[in-house]
Scaffold this active site. Structure first.
Site, PDB file in Angstrom:
ATOM      1  CG  ASN A   1     -10.451   7.855 -35.908  1.00 33.62           C
ATOM      2  OD1 ASN A   1      -9.466   7.926 -36.639  1.00 33.62           O
ATOM      3  ND2 ASN A   1     -10.359   7.670 -34.614  1.00 33.62           N
TER       4      ASN A   1
ATOM      5  CB  CYS B   1     -31.939  -0.247  -9.956  1.00 31.99           C
ATOM      6  SG  CYS B   1     -30.380   0.409 -10.579  1.00 31.99           S
TER       7      CYS B   1
ATOM      8  CG  HIS C   1     -33.456   3.738 -12.352  1.00 33.64           C
ATOM      9  ND1 HIS C   1     -32.489   2.805 -12.084  1.00 33.64           N
ATOM     10  CD2 HIS C   1     -34.065   3.324 -13.493  1.00 33.64           C
ATOM     11  CE1 HIS C   1     -32.531   1.843 -12.999  1.00 33.64           C
ATOM     12  NE2 HIS C   1     -33.472   2.141 -13.874  1.00 33.64           N
TER      13      HIS C   1
ATOM     14  CG  HIS D   1      -2.155  21.754 -29.598  1.00 34.96           C
ATOM     15  ND1 HIS D   1      -2.453  20.839 -30.585  1.00 34.96           N
ATOM     16  CD2 HIS D   1      -1.017  21.317 -29.010  1.00 34.96           C
ATOM     17  CE1 HIS D   1      -1.528  19.891 -30.602  1.00 34.96           C
ATOM     18  NE2 HIS D   1      -0.645  20.154 -29.654  1.00 34.96           N
TER      19      HIS D   1
ATOM     20  CG  PHE E   1      -2.400 -11.826  -9.864  1.00 33.11           C
ATOM     21  CD1 PHE E   1      -2.534 -13.159  -9.463  1.00 33.11           C
ATOM     22  CD2 PHE E   1      -3.303 -10.898  -9.357  1.00 33.11           C
ATOM     23  CE1 PHE E   1      -3.537 -13.553  -8.587  1.00 33.11           C
ATOM     24  CE2 PHE E   1      -4.316 -11.282  -8.481  1.00 33.11           C
ATOM     25  CZ  PHE E   1      -4.433 -12.612  -8.099  1.00 33.11           C
TER      26      PHE E   1
ATOM     27  CB  ALA F   1      -0.933   0.001   1.201  1.00 36.51           C
TER      28      ALA F   1
ATOM     29  CG  HIS G   1     -28.443   3.696 -12.273  1.00 39.20           C
ATOM     30  ND1 HIS G   1     -29.454   3.901 -11.348  1.00 39.20           N
ATOM     31  CD2 HIS G   1     -27.729   4.838 -12.314  1.00 39.20           C
ATOM     32  CE1 HIS G   1     -29.343   5.124 -10.846  1.00 39.20           C
ATOM     33  NE2 HIS G   1     -28.300   5.720 -11.419  1.00 39.20           N
TER      34      HIS G   1
ATOM     35  CG  HIS H   1      -8.787  13.411 -29.319  1.00 38.47           C
ATOM     36  ND1 HIS H   1      -7.506  13.611 -28.837  1.00 38.47           N
ATOM     37  CD2 HIS H   1      -8.881  12.093 -29.591  1.00 38.47           C
ATOM     38  CE1 HIS H   1      -6.849  12.461 -28.854  1.00 38.47           C
ATOM     39  NE2 HIS H   1      -7.661  11.517 -29.295  1.00 38.47           N
TER      40      HIS H   1
ATOM     41  CB  CYS I   1      -2.176  19.837 -34.150  1.00 37.64           C
ATOM     42  SG  CYS I   1      -3.643  19.126 -33.390  1.00 37.64           S
TER      43      CYS I   1
HETATM   44 ZN   LIG Z   1     -30.999   2.662 -10.695  1.00 33.60          ZN
HETATM   45 ZN   LIG Z   2      -3.993  20.905 -31.974  1.00 35.04          ZN
END
Ligand SMILES: [Zn+2]
Ligand SMILES: [Zn+2]
Length: 337
Positions: free
Chosen positions: A73, A193, A237, A110, A305, A21, A290, A163, A43
């Site tokens: 894109n 819920c 909700h 930018h 792991f 930790a 939800h 972006h 850019c």
């Molecule tokens: Zn809910």
């Molecule tokens: Zn830019």
């Protein structure tokens, strides 16, 4: 003592490691500030270079300039120009790579991080997300619309200009389907819920809440898979992001910007991802799911792991992470618990 904690929905276990930790402030990356250049000539997302992107889908005008743009894109991972016909043969299933991949250019500046934008501008970006989400959700060929942001190399992007992205697919991912089914099982068993219950529990315990507003609650996950892994839940909700109201969008702009500012100033501008997790169009109005936003600073790497088990090791105790973020002072109009 270390502790094993179980995710309320995926049921996956997380090791909260006391041995390893770290204090929350030890996780700060202290990334050297980039030179604040508001314009970079090469850019593709900077003003004046609009011809370097495919034709614009949407623009938030600012006189004859713009405050935000949406474009396809240029290096789209999927294409709207084919049919999503599925082929299944014995153990294999496939289809043409149909889909939609858009980029939301969040600002003409930018180097302006979302953490530094006015709340109202973040709300404008969320409004753009909703406009695109609503339109694409109507397309019968599209089953799932995913909105996300990668910020920084450790979060999967090398493009500096602020972006975010949207990818619409003709299938519902297995992971999303599993979560929908887990939430449905909970609803069938307990008649409510699971997220609404979780929000009540977190507001009662307080210890993992980072901030709350009239319409939203942001808190570090009880079984946080990585340090500072935070969810923002609407308090009302709602199964689908598409159900968000105008007032709620304005409020979420404040909450999201404040949370990002706490990460930016508290942890020294870490790379991060966020994503909107919502019920797909076929589940609009569902009482068992939800929607929420996940905000994930990328401070650690997954290793053997995690890859071998799907179980994560978190080295910052979630309650300490939340307390640390509560105490990071940023300019805010949002109530801090
Ligand atoms: Zn809910
Ligand atoms: Zn830019």
């Amino acid at each position: 003592m270390s502790e094993l904690r179980q995710n309320f929905m995926t049921k996956e276990w997380v090791v909260i490691s006391a041995e390893r930790a770290k204090r929350p402030d030890q996780m700060a990356v202290h990334r050297p500030a980039r030179p604040a250049v508001s314009y970079s000539p090469n850019c593709p997302f900077c003003p004046g270079n609009e011809d370097k992107t495919p034709p614009e889908i949407l623009r938030l005008p600012d006189g004859d300039r713009w405050r935000a743009r949406v474009v396809p894109n240029k290096y789209s991972v999927l294409s709207p120009e084919c049919k999503p016909d599925r082929t299944v043969r014995r153990s294999m299933s496939w289809m043409a790579g149909f889909g939609v991949h858009e980029v939301i250019i969040e600002t003409p500046d930018h180097s302006l991080a979302m953490a530094q934008m006015p709340d109202a501008h973040v709300a404008d970006i969320l409004r753009i997300y909703k406009t695109r989400y609503d339109e694409l959700s109507l397309d019968p060929r599209i089953d799932q619309v995913t909105i996300f942001k990668n910020s920084g190399a450790d979060a999967g992007t090398s493009l500096e200009h602020p972006h975010s992205q949207l990818i619409a697919t003709p299938v519902i991912s297995h992971q999303v389907r599993e979560r929908l089914q887990a939430a449905l099982r909970h609803y069938d068993e307990f008649g409510c819920c699971i997220f609404c219950q979780l929000i009540d529990d977190e507001l009662e315990e307080q210890v993992r809440v980072v901030l709350k507003s009239q319409h939203f609650v942001a808190g570090v996950l009880f079984a946080s898979p990585s340090p500072f892994f935070t969810h923002i839940y609407p308090r009302r909700h709602m199964a689908s992001f598409g159900d968000i109201s105008a007032k709620e969008i304005a409020d979420l702009g404040r909450v999201l910007r404040t949370l990002l500012a706490k990460l930016y100033y508290g942890l020294g501008n870490p790379d991060f991802n966020f994503t909107i997790r919502t019920a797909p169009a076929e589940c609009v109005g569902a009482r068992y799911f939800h929607w929420y936003m996940s905000v994930i600073p990328r401070l650690t790497h997954t290793a053997g792991f995690e890859l071998g088990t799907g179980m994560f090791i978190d080295t910052v105790i979630p309650e300490e992470a939340a307390e640390f973020l509560r105490n990071v002072k940023v300019e805010t109009t949002v109530g801090v618990s």
